[in-house]
Scaffold this motif. Structure first.
Motif, PDB file in Angstrom:
ATOM      1  N   LEU A   1       0.976  -1.357  -0.110  1.00  0.00           N
ATOM      2  CA  LEU A   1       0.210  -0.108  -0.107  1.00  0.00           C
ATOM      3  C   LEU A   1       0.863   1.355  -0.016  1.00  0.00           C
ATOM      4  N   LEU A   2       2.064   0.956   0.534  1.00  0.00           N
ATOM      5  CA  LEU A   2       2.878   2.459   0.782  1.00  0.00           C
ATOM      6  C   LEU A   2       3.241   2.775  -0.472  1.00  0.00           C
ATOM      7  N   THR A   3       4.148   1.665  -1.523  1.00  0.00           N
ATOM      8  CA  THR A   3       4.568   1.813  -2.219  1.00  0.00           C
ATOM      9  C   THR A   3       3.542   2.016  -3.546  1.00  0.00           C
ATOM     10  N   ALA A   4       2.569   1.287  -3.619  1.00  0.00           N
ATOM     11  CA  ALA A   4       1.295   1.973  -4.823  1.00  0.00           C
ATOM     12  C   ALA A   4       1.377   3.259  -4.021  1.00  0.00           C
ATOM     13  N   ALA A   5       0.787   3.854  -3.039  1.00  0.00           N
ATOM     14  CA  ALA A   5      -0.134   4.832  -2.216  1.00  0.00           C
ATOM     15  C   ALA A   5       1.049   6.335  -3.235  1.00  0.00           C
ATOM     16  N   VAL A   6       2.149   5.817  -2.634  1.00  0.00           N
ATOM     17  CA  VAL A   6       3.468   6.874  -3.881  1.00  0.00           C
ATOM     18  C   VAL A   6       3.424   6.824  -5.332  1.00  0.00           C
ATOM     19  N   LYS A   7       3.327   5.713  -6.122  1.00  0.00           N
ATOM     20  CA  LYS A   7       3.228   5.387  -7.786  1.00  0.00           C
ATOM     21  C   LYS A   7       2.262   5.777  -7.870  1.00  0.00           C
ATOM     22  N   LEU A   8       0.867   6.274  -6.520  1.00  0.00           N
ATOM     23  CA  LEU A   8      -0.120   7.195  -7.621  1.00  0.00           C
ATOM     24  C   LEU A   8      -0.157   8.493  -7.831  1.00  0.00           C
ATOM     25  N   PHE A   9       0.457   9.114  -6.717  1.00  0.00           N
ATOM     26  CA  PHE A   9       0.975  10.641  -5.925  1.00  0.00           C
ATOM     27  C   PHE A   9       1.677  10.389  -7.514  1.00  0.00           C
ATOM     28  N   VAL A  10       2.806  10.250  -8.203  1.00  0.00           N
ATOM     29  CA  VAL A  10       3.794  10.557  -8.865  1.00  0.00           C
ATOM     30  C   VAL A  10       3.425  10.280 -10.084  1.00  0.00           C
ATOM     31  N   TYR A  11       1.897   9.452 -10.217  1.00  0.00           N
ATOM     32  CA  TYR A  11       1.416   9.699 -11.472  1.00  0.00           C
ATOM     33  C   TYR A  11       0.116  10.578 -11.325  1.00  0.00           C
ATOM     34  N   LYS A  12      -0.565  11.180 -10.285  1.00  0.00           N
ATOM     35  CA  LYS A  12      -1.500  12.166 -10.596  1.00  0.00           C
ATOM     36  C   LYS A  12      -0.915  13.371  -9.502  1.00  0.00           C
ATOM     37  N   SER A  13      -0.288  13.241  -9.390  1.00  0.00           N
ATOM     38  CA  SER A  13       0.533  14.633  -8.226  1.00  0.00           C
ATOM     39  C   SER A  13      -0.412  16.029  -8.348  1.00  0.00           C
ATOM     40  N   GLN A  14      -1.045  15.880  -9.741  1.00  0.00           N
ATOM     41  CA  GLN A  14      -1.636  18.144  -9.504  1.00  0.00           C
ATOM     42  C   GLN A  14      -3.172  17.389  -9.218  1.00  0.00           C
ATOM     43  N   SER A  15      -3.410  15.836  -8.493  1.00  0.00           N
ATOM     44  CA  SER A  15      -4.970  15.645  -8.107  1.00  0.00           C
ATOM     45  C   SER A  15      -4.890  15.833  -6.591  1.00  0.00           C
ATOM     46  N   ASP A  16      -6.284  16.591  -5.358  1.00  0.00           N
ATOM     47  CA  ASP A  16      -5.656  17.048  -3.953  1.00  0.00           C
ATOM     48  C   ASP A  16      -6.113  15.632  -3.767  1.00  0.00           C
ATOM     49  N   ALA A  17      -6.753  14.752  -4.019  1.00  0.00           N
ATOM     50  CA  ALA A  17      -7.543  13.581  -3.225  1.00  0.00           C
ATOM     51  C   ALA A  17      -5.320  12.567  -3.540  1.00  0.00           C
ATOM     52  N   THR A  18      -5.315  12.915  -4.377  1.00  0.00           N
ATOM     53  CA  THR A  18      -3.973  11.767  -4.328  1.00  0.00           C
ATOM     54  C   THR A  18      -3.164  12.458  -3.625  1.00  0.00           C
ATOM     55  N   LYS A  19      -2.654  13.990  -3.069  1.00  0.00           N
ATOM     56  CA  LYS A  19      -2.198  14.348  -2.606  1.00  0.00           C
ATOM     57  C   LYS A  19      -2.532  13.683  -0.783  1.00  0.00           C
ATOM     58  N   GLU A  20      -3.739  13.903  -0.861  1.00  0.00           N
ATOM     59  CA  GLU A  20      -4.008  13.958   1.368  1.00  0.00           C
ATOM     60  C   GLU A  20      -4.043  12.332   0.523  1.00  0.00           C
ATOM     61  N   LEU A  21      -4.023  10.834  -0.107  1.00  0.00           N
ATOM     62  CA  LEU A  21      -4.142   9.923   0.362  1.00  0.00           C
ATOM     63  C   LEU A  21      -2.647  10.194   0.912  1.00  0.00           C
ATOM     64  N   VAL A  22      -1.553  10.695   0.042  1.00  0.00           N
ATOM     65  CA  VAL A  22      -0.321   9.749   0.348  1.00  0.00           C
ATOM     66  C   VAL A  22       0.194  10.138   1.503  1.00  0.00           C
ATOM     67  N   HIS A  23      -0.456  11.296   1.851  1.00  0.00           N
ATOM     68  CA  HIS A  23       0.254  12.054   3.073  1.00  0.00           C
ATOM     69  C   HIS A  23      -0.221  11.499   4.191  1.00  0.00           C
ATOM     70  N   LYS A  24      -1.604  10.638   4.072  1.00  0.00           N
ATOM     71  CA  LYS A  24      -2.170   9.864   5.606  1.00  0.00           C
ATOM     72  C   LYS A  24      -1.278   8.268   5.357  1.00  0.00           C
ATOM     73  N   VAL A  25      -1.166   7.746   3.791  1.00  0.00           N
ATOM     74  CA  VAL A  25      -0.307   7.069   4.246  1.00  0.00           C
ATOM     75  C   VAL A  25       1.534   7.041   4.654  1.00  0.00           C
ATOM     76  N   LEU A  26       1.766   8.383   4.139  1.00  0.00           N
ATOM     77  CA  LEU A  26       3.246   8.394   5.102  1.00  0.00           C
ATOM     78  C   LEU A  26       2.849   8.836   6.767  1.00  0.00           C
ATOM     79  N   LYS A  27       2.249   9.702   7.079  1.00  0.00           N
ATOM     80  CA  LYS A  27       1.785   9.459   8.482  1.00  0.00           C
ATOM     81  C   LYS A  27       1.899   8.406   9.702  1.00  0.00           C
ATOM     82  N   TRP A  28       0.793   7.421   8.818  1.00  0.00           N
ATOM     83  CA  TRP A  28       0.731   6.083   9.482  1.00  0.00           C
ATOM     84  C   TRP A  28       1.920   5.541   9.288  1.00  0.00           C
TER      85      TRP A  28
END
Length: 728
Positions: free
Chosen positions: A489-516
């Protein structure tokens, strides 16, 4: 005979020591034909068999040893074997009878006496045994000589230095030239057991002795043939012609009815092929080994399993042996599960473009059965078949999709696991089936399958419109998931952010995963990876994208094949427990002797290049080389060959990587670490530095970290080999 055994069954009743002693004393006075004495001894032996302690009768039983009746002597000697060690203070009473029986006219009594003495490893007995054993090794009767040969092993086990000093090893060597085949086989068995010990005795054969052993092969019993054939591995051919001529004489044993003889003959042939230089001869021997191997499968399930485990090793080294016989290994409905699983592995090993269609149809049938373990293995084999045989990949994918549509709880996870590997093997070819896989996301409960699906979602997030929603749903149970799923999940979230770094939902998702991952998880691997990703994204998202979405080496099935050198070494144990466990015996049997190919001018270059030398830890004073049967042991070691580079498939276009100019500033604002946990960052390209920051000096610490599984095959093992290459 059966009537006699039926009458003897009445003696198996618990008796009292005093009653037996009284009966023995009464029998001495009135028993002229020794019938009463025989009956009492049968009762005593029966009680010994039942586990009752009869040692108090030692003195009384020993007095019966002077009886001239062979049956009584056998029972008394059996009593002595059972209790002789526990009576060292009384054993001297038996020594005169031993010595007298060793010179008896009856060869059975001579052999019985010498054998019993060797079973009592007490100094006083061993000392008296030495002279008698030397005479028995030269006895005129072959039965006595073959018994004496085995007794040497017992003496050597008890007192190795005494046995060497008395020249028993040299006498055994002389017995190898005995005209009687049974004596020869027993001498070979004794020398082999002594040679396998770590006491320093080296047992080798030369060509002359090896040929004489082959001559005795036809007259030996089944087990004698096994010992002689196994002993031939101690012969190191010096010329290709020597190995080829010996192989011609061993091939005859492949027709034997005993499965152990057949397996041992195959072992010898596999060994000799390493010392051959003619491809046609090797190919001829491989064809000869095929039918006997198949015949072994007509035996019971236990023998079948042993044969299958050996065949699995053989076809990895010599695929030509059974390359056209894959149908023989199709499973029967009444096969035990352990036989089915072994056959399944062999089917996969023998699969190639010509038979892939038949194998796939058979695997599909297995995948619809009721045995869960067997079904899982069958589904995995379909995926491995797609990776191994490229022309069959399309059919395998269709079959896997059909199995997924069945929605069977234990089939769907296995199919998704292997499809992930197929994506790695054929990048950019089968991404069209991803929507079908995503439909079954909720049905995945097993960690491995869930991690595989998460990898697919993250790896192809640019092609999945709702990838952020899918990952967000999967993150609900992040804190309770196994570490394997959390890492995915951690690696997939980072990949998602790299692909879709403009999306606010993606930014929030990856930030949440990294904090956890960095603040609420105890696992150090997960926490360290979270810090690494966080720092990469905070410093420079472009570099993070290059690392996380780097081109991955294609999956290959060559990693399933055992290392060539280790395989050559393991094949020297064909037909033993080592070939069933697929481990060298010295790794699981205490004091077991290892085996290895010995270098010689005849050893072909391919085998020499991967040869694993065998280190023999012996000290110089205890080394005893048996002169005569073979050449001195050599310890030359050739340098290892350079690694073979792996051909990496680079046909897949690189994924889109965010540039430093466009989203980096927004990403930095989103992923800016809290001041309480991280230093301030003024510049994207600057490396932060702080006196109390434990992560301030980790430049390149994670540079070689592989975040995705499975691992591709290492360099030097990924080159594809044709069947012709494996001939040598």
């Amino acid at each position: 005979m059966s009537g006699q055994h039926g009458q003897d069954a009445k003696f198996f009743q618990r008796g009292k020591i005093e009653e037996f002693r009284t009966e023995l004393q009464a029998a001495e006075a009135k028993d002229k034909k020794f019938l009463k004495r025989k009956i009492v001894l049968k009762k005593i032996v029966a009680n010994i068999t039942m586990g009752n302690d009869m040692s108090p009768l030692f003195t009384d039983v020993v007095q019966c040893l002077g009886t001239p009746l062979l049956e009584i002597k056998k029972m008394v000697y059996l009593f002595l074997v059972s209790y002789g060690r526990s009576k060292p203070d009384q054993i001297h009473l038996v020594i005169p009878s031993f010595l007298q029986d060793c010179n008896d006219r009856n060869p059975l009594i001579r052999a019985l006496a010498i054998r019993t003495m060797s079973y009592i490893p007490i100094p006083v007995v061993t000392e008296s045994l030495s002279d008698q054993l030397r005479h028995c090794l030269k006895d005129r009767d072959p039965y006595v000589r073959k018994t004496a040969a085995i007794c040497v092993v017992k003496v050597y086990t008890a007192e190795p230095r005494r046995a060497e000093k008395n020249g028993f090893v040299e006498l055994l060597r002389d017995l190898m030239l005995d005209p009687n085949a049974t004596v020869v086989s027993n001498a070979v068995a004794a020398l082999s057991e002594i040679g396998d010990r770590h006491d320093g005795v080296i047992f080798k054969l030369n060509l002359t002795i090896a040929n004489k052993l082959l001559t005795a092969l036809g007259e030996s019993s089944e087990w004698g043939q096994i010992y002689i054939l196994d002993c031939l591995l101690r012969y190191v051919p010096e010329q290709h012609e020597d190995a080829e001529q010996m192989a011609e004489r061993v091939i005859i044993q492949l027709q034997h009815a005993n499965s152990a003889v057949v397996l041992t003959a195959i072992k010898v042939l596999l060994y000799l092929m390493n010392y051959m230089g003619d491809r046609q001869t090797i190919d001829y021997i491989c064809k000869k080994m095929g039918p006997p191997s198949v015949t072994l499968l007509s035996s019971g399930p236990e023998v079948q399993y042993v044969a299958l485990r050996n065949i699995l090793l053989i076809i990895q080294r010599r695929p030509a042996v059974l390359k056209n016989d894959v149908k023989v290994f199709f499973c029967k409905y009444n096969d035990p599960i352990y036989v089915k699983l072994a056959k399944l592995e062999i089917m996969y090993r023998l699969a190639r473009e010509e038979n892939a269609k038949e194998v796939l149809a058979e695997l599909y049938e297995y995948a619809t059965e009721v045995d869960i373990d067997f079904v899982r293995k069958a589904v995995r084999s379909i995926g491995r078949l797609a990776i191994k045989v490229e022309p069959a990949a399309d059919s395998c994918i269709k079959t896997l999709l059909g199995l997924i549509e069945t929605k069977v709880s234990y089939v769907v996870p296995e199919a998704i696991i292997v499809i992930k590997d197929i994506f790695r093997r054929y990048p950019g070819k089968y991404e069209g089936i991803i929507p079908t896989l995503c439909e079954h996301l909720d049905a995945l409960e097993e960690p491995e399958a869930k991690a595989a699906m998460i990898w697919i979602v993250g790896q192809f997030a640019d092609k999945i419109d709702n990838a952020d929603e899918l990952l967000d749903d999967l993150l609900y149970t992040f804190k309770e998931d196994p570490v394997e799923v959390q890492l995915a999940l951690l690696t997939a979230a980072v990949k998602l952010f790299v692909y879709k770094s403009q999306s606010d939902a993606t930014k929030e998702l990856v930030h949440k995963v990294l904090k956890w991952a960095t603040e609420e998880v105890d696992n150090p691997d997960l926490r360290d990876r979270g810090f690494m990703y966080w720092r990469l994204l905070a410093i420079n998202p472009a570099i993070a994208g290059e690392i996380v979405l780097a081109e991955k080496p294609a999956i290959t099935t060559d990693s399933d094949r055992m290392d060539r050198g280790a395989l050559d070494q393991l094949l020297l144990h064909t037909g033993t427990l080592g070939s069933i466990y697929h481990k060298n015996p010295e790794t699981f049997i205490r004091n077991a002797a290892g085996k290895a190919l010995i270098d010689s001018p005849a050893l072909n270059a391919h085998s020499r290049a991967v040869r694993i030398p065998l280190s023999r830890n012996v000290t110089e004073p205890t080394t005893v080389t048996v002169a005569g049967p073979g050449p001195p042991e050599t310890h030359t070691q050739k340098p290892s060959p350079p690694p073979i580079p792996v051909d990496i498939d680079t046909s897949k276009p690189p994924p889109p990587i965010p540039t430093e100019s466009s989203p980096s500033s927004e990403s930095k604002d989103l992923l800016e670490m809290d001041e309480t946990t991280s230093p301030d960052i003024d510049d994207d390209d600057a490396v932060p530095s702080m006196a109390n920051d434990p992560y301030s000096n980790i430049d390149g610490a994670f540079g070689n970290y592989m975040a995705d599984e499975p691992q591709p095959m290492a360099a030097g093992k990924g080159s594809r080999r044709d069947l012709d290459d494996l001939l040598f």
